[in-house]
Design a protein around this motif. Structure first.
Motif, PDB file in Angstrom:
ATOM      1  N   GLN A 196      22.985  14.622  -8.614  1.00 47.27           N
ATOM      2  CA  GLN A 196      24.402  14.904  -8.830  1.00 47.27           C
ATOM      3  C   GLN A 196      25.198  14.878  -7.526  1.00 47.27           C
ATOM      4  O   GLN A 196      26.410  14.631  -7.542  1.00 47.27           O
ATOM      5  N   ASN A 197      24.487  15.111  -6.417  1.00 48.33           N
ATOM      6  CA  ASN A 197      25.131  15.061  -5.099  1.00 48.33           C
ATOM      7  C   ASN A 197      24.985  13.698  -4.431  1.00 48.33           C
ATOM      8  O   ASN A 197      25.213  13.568  -3.224  1.00 48.33           O
ATOM      9  N   GLY A 198      24.586  12.698  -5.220  1.00 49.23           N
ATOM     10  CA  GLY A 198      24.560  11.332  -4.715  1.00 49.23           C
ATOM     11  C   GLY A 198      23.203  10.769  -4.402  1.00 49.23           C
ATOM     12  O   GLY A 198      23.105   9.608  -3.979  1.00 49.23           O
ATOM     13  N   ALA A 199      22.142  11.548  -4.592  1.00 44.60           N
ATOM     14  CA  ALA A 199      20.801  11.036  -4.301  1.00 44.60           C
ATOM     15  C   ALA A 199      20.373  10.029  -5.363  1.00 44.60           C
ATOM     16  O   ALA A 199      20.785  10.089  -6.518  1.00 44.60           O
ATOM     17  N   LYS A 200      19.507   9.110  -4.953  1.00 47.41           N
ATOM     18  CA  LYS A 200      18.918   8.144  -5.870  1.00 47.41           C
ATOM     19  C   LYS A 200      17.500   8.578  -6.196  1.00 47.41           C
ATOM     20  O   LYS A 200      16.721   8.907  -5.294  1.00 47.41           O
ATOM     21  N   ILE A 201      17.171   8.601  -7.496  1.00 47.32           N
ATOM     22  CA  ILE A 201      15.825   8.957  -7.932  1.00 47.32           C
ATOM     23  C   ILE A 201      15.116   7.703  -8.427  1.00 47.32           C
ATOM     24  O   ILE A 201      15.614   6.998  -9.305  1.00 47.32           O
ATOM     25  N   VAL A 202      13.958   7.447  -7.842  1.00 46.23           N
ATOM     26  CA  VAL A 202      13.121   6.310  -8.220  1.00 46.23           C
ATOM     27  C   VAL A 202      11.818   6.862  -8.801  1.00 46.23           C
ATOM     28  O   VAL A 202      11.203   7.749  -8.213  1.00 46.23           O
ATOM     29  N   VAL A 203      11.419   6.367  -9.946  1.00 44.66           N
ATOM     30  CA  VAL A 203      10.155   6.768 -10.560  1.00 44.66           C
ATOM     31  C   VAL A 203       9.219   5.568 -10.566  1.00 44.66           C
ATOM     32  O   VAL A 203       9.575   4.494 -11.057  1.00 44.66           O
ATOM     33  N   ILE A 204       8.032   5.765 -10.007  1.00 45.06           N
ATOM     34  CA  ILE A 204       6.996   4.738 -10.003  1.00 45.06           C
ATOM     35  C   ILE A 204       5.914   5.182 -10.976  1.00 45.06           C
ATOM     36  O   ILE A 204       5.249   6.199 -10.771  1.00 45.06           O
ATOM     37  N   ASP A 205       5.765   4.435 -12.071  1.00 47.98           N
ATOM     38  CA  ASP A 205       4.865   4.853 -13.142  1.00 47.98           C
ATOM     39  C   ASP A 205       4.557   3.643 -14.016  1.00 47.98           C
ATOM     40  O   ASP A 205       5.436   2.816 -14.251  1.00 47.98           O
ATOM     41  N   PRO A 206       3.307   3.536 -14.528  1.00 48.91           N
ATOM     42  CA  PRO A 206       2.984   2.402 -15.397  1.00 48.91           C
ATOM     43  C   PRO A 206       3.783   2.384 -16.695  1.00 48.91           C
ATOM     44  O   PRO A 206       3.918   1.330 -17.314  1.00 48.91           O
ATOM     45  N   MET A 207       4.297   3.540 -17.115  1.00 47.50           N
ATOM     46  CA  MET A 207       5.058   3.564 -18.362  1.00 47.50           C
ATOM     47  C   MET A 207       6.414   4.237 -18.141  1.00 47.50           C
ATOM     48  O   MET A 207       6.590   5.029 -17.207  1.00 47.50           O
ATOM     49  N   LYS A 208       7.337   3.909 -19.016  1.00 48.12           N
ATOM     50  CA  LYS A 208       8.675   4.491 -18.931  1.00 48.12           C
ATOM     51  C   LYS A 208       8.643   5.851 -19.612  1.00 48.12           C
ATOM     52  O   LYS A 208       8.905   5.994 -20.801  1.00 48.12           O
ATOM     53  N   THR A 209       8.352   6.871 -18.841  1.00 52.50           N
ATOM     54  CA  THR A 209       8.190   8.230 -19.336  1.00 52.50           C
ATOM     55  C   THR A 209       9.551   8.894 -19.558  1.00 52.50           C
ATOM     56  O   THR A 209      10.607   8.329 -19.254  1.00 52.50           O
ATOM     57  N   ARG A 210       9.506  10.135 -20.045  1.00 57.11           N
ATOM     58  CA  ARG A 210      10.725  10.929 -20.162  1.00 57.11           C
ATOM     59  C   ARG A 210      11.434  11.013 -18.809  1.00 57.11           C
ATOM     60  O   ARG A 210      12.661  10.957 -18.726  1.00 57.11           O
ATOM     61  N   THR A 211      10.642  11.176 -17.751  1.00 59.64           N
ATOM     62  CA  THR A 211      11.214  11.291 -16.412  1.00 59.64           C
ATOM     63  C   THR A 211      11.817   9.965 -15.967  1.00 59.64           C
ATOM     64  O   THR A 211      12.925   9.933 -15.411  1.00 59.64           O
ATOM     65  N   ALA A 212      11.101   8.880 -16.194  1.00 56.52           N
ATOM     66  CA  ALA A 212      11.589   7.564 -15.779  1.00 56.52           C
ATOM     67  C   ALA A 212      12.917   7.217 -16.445  1.00 56.52           C
ATOM     68  O   ALA A 212      13.782   6.572 -15.849  1.00 56.52           O
ATOM     69  N   LYS A 213      13.085   7.665 -17.690  1.00 57.79           N
ATOM     70  CA  LYS A 213      14.326   7.374 -18.407  1.00 57.79           C
ATOM     71  C   LYS A 213      15.527   8.082 -17.792  1.00 57.79           C
ATOM     72  O   LYS A 213      16.669   7.667 -17.991  1.00 57.79           O
ATOM     73  N   GLN A 214      15.281   9.161 -17.049  1.00 55.37           N
ATOM     74  CA  GLN A 214      16.370   9.901 -16.421  1.00 55.37           C
ATOM     75  C   GLN A 214      16.580   9.519 -14.963  1.00 55.37           C
ATOM     76  O   GLN A 214      17.476  10.046 -14.297  1.00 55.37           O
ATOM     77  N   ALA A 215      15.756   8.619 -14.467  1.00 55.24           N
ATOM     78  CA  ALA A 215      15.863   8.194 -13.074  1.00 55.24           C
ATOM     79  C   ALA A 215      16.905   7.088 -12.925  1.00 55.24           C
ATOM     80  O   ALA A 215      17.365   6.493 -13.899  1.00 55.24           O
ATOM     81  N   ASP A 216      17.239   6.794 -11.684  1.00 56.57           N
ATOM     82  CA  ASP A 216      18.154   5.691 -11.390  1.00 56.57           C
ATOM     83  C   ASP A 216      17.437   4.351 -11.397  1.00 56.57           C
ATOM     84  O   ASP A 216      18.055   3.307 -11.617  1.00 56.57           O
TER      85      ASP A 216
END
Length: 722
Positions: A196-216
């Motif tokens: 929310q303060n401008g950071a970019k979130i990257v998720v590295i994972d073999p599948m598109k998890t709940r977390t990956a769906k909320q990442a940038d």
């Protein structure tokens, strides 16, 4: 404890193998637990509980709980038992053990335990002192984190790393191999705050998890190839001169060797290995190196392949390479447990281990019990507590076959008749968290957490700490170790005079429930801005000096397990080690079993805990097989179609679910389902190999090839495939 009307409140803490370790408030009326809520003032967990704990109070009153000692009354595996007294149970254990010791020696007895409970008194090491005093085989506990922790120590020593609360101040965050919104839910809000303060979130994972769906940005990677990606990032960072020369020169060692190692990992080469486009590898490396503070949240899943330990070594090198440790919110997080002044030697008493006592790895249980691993003496008795190996350990068929041995005397301490407990000769009743006293081990944040008993234990249930007092008395051990109260043990098991414990006392924890270690506040903590690394060189070791010995043991946990067997060669530099089983590394095997499989932890269970609870089963759903549309179409499989997943080790079945969250060639099924509750009577670990990761003897749960076919064709096609 305070009174609120007719309800009293008792402070506690979550017992589960989870990085969050939530603060609890037990609500008790007429000595009955009526509710469990989160402690709202706790800075980390902030009064919220995960879905697993939403009806934690009622779990204590589950009618299927084991409340009394029991003896097997039917065939092994039948789950048929009759009630007996504690005196009868202890008497039978002593008689059987004495006979075994007289004929085979004490090493014929093997304990098996893990983190079914996470407390200092009742958790991972609750029985170590007893079994070391007995002289049993030493159980090497490497279910989880051993590969990660070994790699971390080889690189940065016993650093606590980046505080999860400090992630709120990062500007670039990589979540690598972790589905935080299911397994670290209270840590995730700090990343969201940064986002929310401008950071970019990257998720590295073999599948598109709940977390990956909320990442940038979600980067989809082939299982077991993370080490190649980390080295590819190094290749770009070093090749384009994006590294922090000053930090590397002052606070690291082995840079020239690392540079040479990374040179061959060009983005194009890494792309072939990982399945990630070369331009994405360049983009990731450039953004990570040039956006500060940059943070990495490492997941345990990274270790679950042949090269998992080396992958974590490579990832752990990255923050030092770019100088991320200079900044608040910069660096990497593995487990901050290393900052807690726990005196494991006092808990585990390794001084009681007789010289030459053999070490048996718990992940080899199936091979040990079936004789695949020749042992002299053979294991004649198994004592299981805090663990459910039939569900959670690899090589499920070997384990169940071994547990069926009539000459194996098995004792299980449990809450319920699990798939493992069904094979017990003697069952012992354990307490639940609201019924026991403990200081909780916390591996995801920096707060000490005290759990106080809120209600009497039902029936004849006892905490593990009391169980081992009784077993010690049964065997005639008169050491002072078992004569202390729970509080006296806790006062002895921690260095309360350590600087990080300044101002923290047991009395304070009784009053407040928790206390943060004195290691700096989240908005100011940058412990390695000027080095100060707890390694032999005092620097980040790109080239590990500990690896040179070929016999590295994690200093803090040496009492619990050996990280390497003596003489095992260890590469001092991080490298990419291919999986045991993948289409690229084992093409002949892939002709028969062409699909890789991952088995992440479920959302509504905690490992196999809650797998027997109806409300959690409804939330989690049955054991499903998630498939990519391409793989499903090739096999004429549609969503809802019952399929069989199999290889040479075994099989499990469940309905297929066709999703667009997996890359072709990869299937997924969640860990934690009880085999006895599935249609096939097996679960995902029926297909898991019992081979080990190259570091720390960790398991290789994400390093398996399988085939998937329609279940109604399974008998014919599986025979043909074999």
């Amino acid at each position: 404890m305070s009174a609120v009307g007719e309800t009293k409140i008792v402070r506690g803490a979550c017992p589960h193998d989870c990085p969050d370790t939530c603060g609890f408030l037990y609500h008790v009326k007429d000595e009955r637990l009526v509710d469990v809520t989160g402690a709202p003032e706790h800075p980390m967990t902030q009064g919220r509980l995960c879905v697993k704990l939403q009806d934690f109070a009622s779990r204590h009153y589950n009618p299927e709980r084991i409340l009394y000692p029991m003896r097997r009354s039917g065939p092994k595996g039948s789950g048929q038992f009759e009630r007996i007294s504690w005196d009868e149970a202890l008497g039978e254990i002593k008689t059987r053990w004495t006979d075994i010791i007289d004929q085979y020696g004490t090493e014929a007895i093997m304990p098996h335990a893990y983190l079914g409970h996470q407390g200092t008194l009742n958790g991972l090491t609750a029985g170590d002192a007893f079994f070391n005093r007995l002289g049993s085989s030493v159980a090497e506990k490497t279910y989880c984190e051993s590969g990660s922790s070994t790699a971390w120590h080889m690189t940065v020593g016993g650093s606590g790393g980046l505080d999860i609360e400090s992630f709120a101040y990062a500007k670039y965050i990589i979540v690598w191999g972790m589905n935080m919104t299911s397994t670290n839910i209270h840590g995730w809000p700090f990343l969201v705050k940064a986002q929310q303060n401008g950071a970019k979130i990257v998720v590295i994972d073999p599948m598109k998890t709940r977390t990956a769906k909320q990442a940038d940005w979600h980067i989809q990677i082939r299982p077991g190839t993370d080490g190649a990606l980390a080295l590819g990032m190094m290749n770009v960072i070093i090749g384009e001169d994006l590294y922090d020369h000053d930090y590397v020169e002052k606070y690291t060692t082995g840079f020239e060797e690392l540079k040479q190692r990374a040179a061959k990992f060009t983005p194009e080469y890494v792309s072939e290995i990982t399945g990630i486009p070369a331009d994405d590898i360049r983009k990731l490396a450039r953004e990570y190196a040039t956006t500060q503070p940059a943070a990495i949240r490492q997941g345990v899943a990274l270790e679950r392949s042949h090269g998992g330990g080396q992958a974590i070594r490579a990832i752990t090198c990255l923050p030092a390479l770019i100088g991320a440790w200079r900044h608040v919110g910069g660096g990497a997080m593995e487990m901050p447990i290393w900052l807690f002044p726990t005196l494991f030697d006092r808990i585990c008493r390794p001084d009681w281990i007789k010289p030459g006592t053999r070490v048996l790895n718990e992940l080899d249980l199936g091979a040990i019990l079936t004789g695949e691993v020749p042992l002299d003496p053979p294991v004649k008795s198994l004592f299981v507590y805090n663990s459910n190996p039939v569900s959670q350990a690899p090589a499920q068929a070997k384990i169940t076959n071994g547990l069926m041995r009539e000459d194996l005397f098995t004792v299980v301490s449990e809450l319920f008749i699990t798939d493992t407990a069904k094979y017990a000769d003697i069952l012992l009743p354990a307490t639940m968290q609201a019924e026991q006293f403990d200081l909780m081990v916390t591996w995801g944040h920096l707060y000490l957490m005290l759990n106080q008993p809120a209600i009497p234990a039902p029936g004849e249930c006892v905490p593990n700490v009391e169980l081992f007092r009784r077993l010690a008395k049964m065997m005639g051990f008169d050491d002072d170790y078992w004569k202390r109260t729970d509080e006296e043990m806790l006062l002895d098991f921690y260095d309360w005079s350590a600087p990080q414990m300044n101002g923290i006392t047991l009395d304070l924890l009784k009053e407040k429930g928790y206390a943060r270690l004195n290691v700096g506040l989240p908005n100011e903590r940058a412990p390695h801005a000027e080095g100060n690394w707890p390694t032999p060189s005092g620097k980040v070791e790109f080239k590990s000096s500990l690896a040179d010995s070929g016999n590295f043991v994690i200093p803090v946990w040496r009492s619990m397990y050996e990280a390497f067997q003596p003489g095992q060669p260890v590469d001092p530099l991080p490298d990419f080690v291919p999986p045991f089983e993948s289409p690229a590394s084992n093409p002949e095997l892939a002709k028969r079993y062409p699909l890789s499989i991952v088995s992440p932890k479920p959302h509504a269970f905690l490992n196999s805990q809650y797998g027997n609870e109806k409300s959690k089963q409804k939330r989690q759903g049955e054991l499903k097989v998630f498939m990519d549309p391409v793989d499903a179409a090739m096999r004429s499989i549609s969503s809802g179609h019952i399929v069989r997943v199999f290889n040479d080790r075994g099989f499990f079945e469940g309905p297929a679910e066709i999703v667009d969250t997996l890359m072709p060639g990869l299937v997924m099924a969640n860990l934690g389902h009880w085999p006895g509750n599935t249609g096939s009577g097996t679960s995902v670990n029926a297909i898991s190999s019992d081979q080990h990761c190259g570091l720390g003897n960790a398991g290789t749960y994400s390093d398996n090839l399988v085939q998937v076919i329609a279940a109604d064709l399974a008998d014919v096609q599986q025979v043909q495939a074999a």
